[in-house]
Design a protein around this motif. Structure first.
Motif, PDB file in Angstrom:
ATOM      1  N   ARG A  66      45.500  32.851  39.122  1.00 28.19           N
ATOM      2  CA  ARG A  66      46.900  33.271  40.045  1.00 28.19           C
ATOM      3  C   ARG A  66      47.316  32.926  39.060  1.00 28.19           C
ATOM      4  O   ARG A  66      48.671  32.401  38.333  1.00 28.19           O
ATOM      5  CB  ARG A  66      46.544  31.625  40.664  1.00 28.19           C
ATOM      6  CG  ARG A  66      46.297  32.321  42.721  1.00 28.19           C
ATOM      7  CD  ARG A  66      46.799  33.405  42.831  1.00 28.19           C
ATOM      8  NE  ARG A  66      46.588  33.704  44.127  1.00 28.19           N
ATOM      9  CZ  ARG A  66      46.951  34.365  44.884  1.00 28.19           C
ATOM     10  NH1 ARG A  66      48.091  35.188  44.580  1.00 28.19           N
ATOM     11  NH2 ARG A  66      46.727  34.418  46.127  1.00 28.19           N
ATOM     12  N   GLU A 106      49.959  30.579  39.673  1.00 25.80           N
ATOM     13  CA  GLU A 106      50.104  29.815  40.897  1.00 25.80           C
ATOM     14  C   GLU A 106      49.087  29.015  40.643  1.00 25.80           C
ATOM     15  O   GLU A 106      47.826  29.246  40.575  1.00 25.80           O
ATOM     16  CB  GLU A 106      49.954  31.302  42.002  1.00 25.80           C
ATOM     17  CG  GLU A 106      50.672  30.199  42.902  1.00 25.80           C
ATOM     18  CD  GLU A 106      50.619  31.678  44.391  1.00 25.80           C
ATOM     19  OE1 GLU A 106      50.530  31.467  45.514  1.00 25.80           O
ATOM     20  OE2 GLU A 106      50.023  33.079  43.845  1.00 25.80           O
ATOM     21  N   HIS A 147      54.849  27.348  41.481  1.00 24.26           N
ATOM     22  CA  HIS A 147      54.915  28.040  39.836  1.00 24.26           C
ATOM     23  C   HIS A 147      54.531  27.875  38.608  1.00 24.26           C
ATOM     24  O   HIS A 147      55.855  26.770  38.264  1.00 24.26           O
ATOM     25  CB  HIS A 147      55.248  29.605  40.289  1.00 24.26           C
ATOM     26  CG  HIS A 147      55.021  30.393  41.204  1.00 24.26           C
ATOM     27  ND1 HIS A 147      55.266  31.953  41.275  1.00 24.26           N
ATOM     28  CD2 HIS A 147      54.593  30.615  42.696  1.00 24.26           C
ATOM     29  CE1 HIS A 147      54.422  32.125  42.222  1.00 24.26           C
ATOM     30  NE2 HIS A 147      54.236  31.932  43.007  1.00 24.26           N
ATOM     31  N   ARG A 199      49.731  35.183  37.311  1.00 23.48           N
ATOM     32  CA  ARG A 199      51.033  36.625  37.722  1.00 23.48           C
ATOM     33  C   ARG A 199      51.958  36.585  36.508  1.00 23.48           C
ATOM     34  O   ARG A 199      52.576  37.782  37.327  1.00 23.48           O
ATOM     35  CB  ARG A 199      52.093  35.531  38.601  1.00 23.48           C
ATOM     36  CG  ARG A 199      51.813  34.104  39.821  1.00 23.48           C
ATOM     37  CD  ARG A 199      50.827  35.060  41.101  1.00 23.48           C
ATOM     38  NE  ARG A 199      51.582  36.204  41.507  1.00 23.48           N
ATOM     39  CZ  ARG A 199      51.804  35.595  43.145  1.00 23.48           C
ATOM     40  NH1 ARG A 199      51.861  34.613  43.431  1.00 23.48           N
ATOM     41  NH2 ARG A 199      53.038  36.943  43.316  1.00 23.48           N
TER      42      ARG A 199
END
Length: 458
Positions: free
Chosen positions: A370, A388, A434, A372
């Motif tokens: 994840r 994330e 995040h 991002r």
């Protein structure tokens, strides 16, 4: 991961180096025997002489089981065909192409790069990305770099510290005591040639280049803490009206508070086109190294000169002439890394290496898990990463201290439900968070694994 890089120029070389350093299986194709020899002597990659769009060359490079093709030759058309061949003959899952010609990128041709036409998954436009990077630097005066993360809620900012910095020789742990509402973490320090992640008892020194992660709304206050209270430029001169100069002028014209803007362009036909395309910018046809042209641009009253001509020497000299005439800040584009070490001694405030921007854009699409967003720093020595937290990942429900990422990783900021959190050792990571952090190159793969759902690891 198996990656094929078509093009062994500066960008292709640095992408291959970046990926090979992190134990990816990399093959590079280029027509130039000289460039391929350099690659094979310098990097642990497969190096092949040939056309990047040639099916036989792609087959030799291992396209049949490649995960990613990156086409960054000097020809847009070769890059596009390489992606088409990789898709149609070898079913390569992800194709990235560098496209320089802005005509291909116009909104009315947006269907050109669909899977039914030219199947390119990611298009990199170096000129536009460099213009955006320059605009970000102008947005935060005093910074040599600024990249937004977490939908703009968080910023990574790079700056130099001088003798007037008020927090020199102060242990970093004391910053939160001295400035209790400071939403800022120092995640990396470049001291001389050494880049390191600072510990809480480390102290900053004059001459350091630091990377901070800051909650965006507190940017101005954070800059002041580190000795930067420069005002945003109201009068800007751009040297060079090529694709980068034009794109930068357009970005500045459409900003919330457009500055007084002038472009100096040496080619009369190009200057005429610029005047037709720009609405709020004064276009001056002439040589930026000519004192009379600089007087016509009223250079002595300018806040910032941004030199983005095609020639590094012109960029350096025009920036220095501007500084000599009293310009407060000089920003230059430098393609040749040889000049990079001279920037500080010459008095140039910011030098932008377009390779760093392009490599970051490409590597962003390589990361598993994840991840991002990311930005590569200091020739790939470190990456600032936005990751994330997934429900099934190794980091979920753990505190930062429990992860035991000492030394080469520094957590900068957490965004949870739209709110920013300054992380501490006892901060627990929750699904959906995040996380913006800095990882030295050797720790990037570990971060990928930690933030991947367990099923993604196999």
């Amino acid at each position: 991961m198996k990656v094929i890089v078509c093009g062994a120029g500066q960008v292709g070389f640095h992408i291959a180096k970046h990926l090979a350093d992190q134990q990816n299986d990399v093959a590079v194709i280029d027509r130039s025997v000289k460039l391929i020899r350099k690659i094979s002597e310098s990097l642990d990659v497969q190096a092949l002489v040939g056309h990047g769009s040639d099916p036989e060359m792609l087959e030799k490079a291992g396209a049949a089981d490649a995960d990613l093709l990156v086409a960054v030759t000097l020809s847009d058309e070769v890059n596009m065909i390489a992606c088409q061949v990789a898709h149609s003959l070898f079913s390569v899952p992800t194709k990235i192409a560098r496209i320089r010609n802005q005509s291909y990128l116009k909104a009315n041709w947006r269907d050109l790069f669909s899977r039914d036409n030219l199947p390119i998954d990611v298009i990199i436009s170096p000129e536009l990305e460099v213009a955006q990077a320059l605009a970000r630097r102008l947005e935060v005066p005093g910074a040599f770099n600024m990249v937004p993360f977490a939908e703009g809620k968080v910023r990574m900012i790079g700056m130099f510290l001088d003798e007037d910095c008020p927090v020199l020789d102060t242990p970093l742990r004391q910053l939160s005591e001295l400035f209790p509402n400071l939403q800022t973490i120092v995640v990396a320090v470049l001291r001389g040639d050494r880049l390191f992640v600072p510990r809480s008892d480390d102290q900053l020194q004059a001459g350091d280049a630091i990377i901070i992660v800051v909650e965006s709304s507190t940017t101005e206050r954070a800059m002041a803490v580190f000795g930067h209270e420069e005002q945003k430029a109201q009068r800007i001169v751009i040297v060079g009206g090529g694709n980068i100069g034009l794109a930068l002028a357009r970005l500045l014209e459409t900003s919330d508070r457009p500055p007084n803007l002038k472009i100096i362009e040496i080619d009369p036909e190009r200057a005429k086109k610029l005047a037709e395309k720009l609405e709020k910018t004064v276009v001056i046809n002439g040589d930026a190294l000519n004192r009379e042209i600089l007087l016509e641009a009223n250079i002595a009253q300018v806040d910032t000169v941004v030199s983005v001509a095609d020639d590094d020497e012109v960029n350096i000299l025009s920036a220095l002439l501007g500084k000599q005439q009293g310009v407060a800040s000089a920003i230059t584009l430098m393609n040749n890394p040889i000049y990079g070490n001279l920037v500080g001694s010459l008095g140039i405030d910011v030098a932008l290496d377009p390779r760093e921007t392009t490599v970051s854009s490409i590597v962003r699409h390589v990361r598993r898990g994840r991840i991002r967003d990311l930005y590569s720093l200091f020739n790939g020595q470190a990456e600032v990463i936005e990751a994330e937290v997934l429900k099934g990942s190794e980091v979920a429900q753990k505190t930062i201290g429990e992860l035991r990422l000492h030394g080469d990783v520094k957590f900068g900021m957490i965004v949870r439900d739209g709110e920013t959190i300054v992380p501490a050792a006892d901060t627990q990571l929750m699904a959906g968070d995040h996380v913006v952090l800095l990882a030295m190159a050797d720790s990037v793969r570990k971060i990928e694994q930690l933030f991947s759902a367990r099923a993604d690891l196999f």
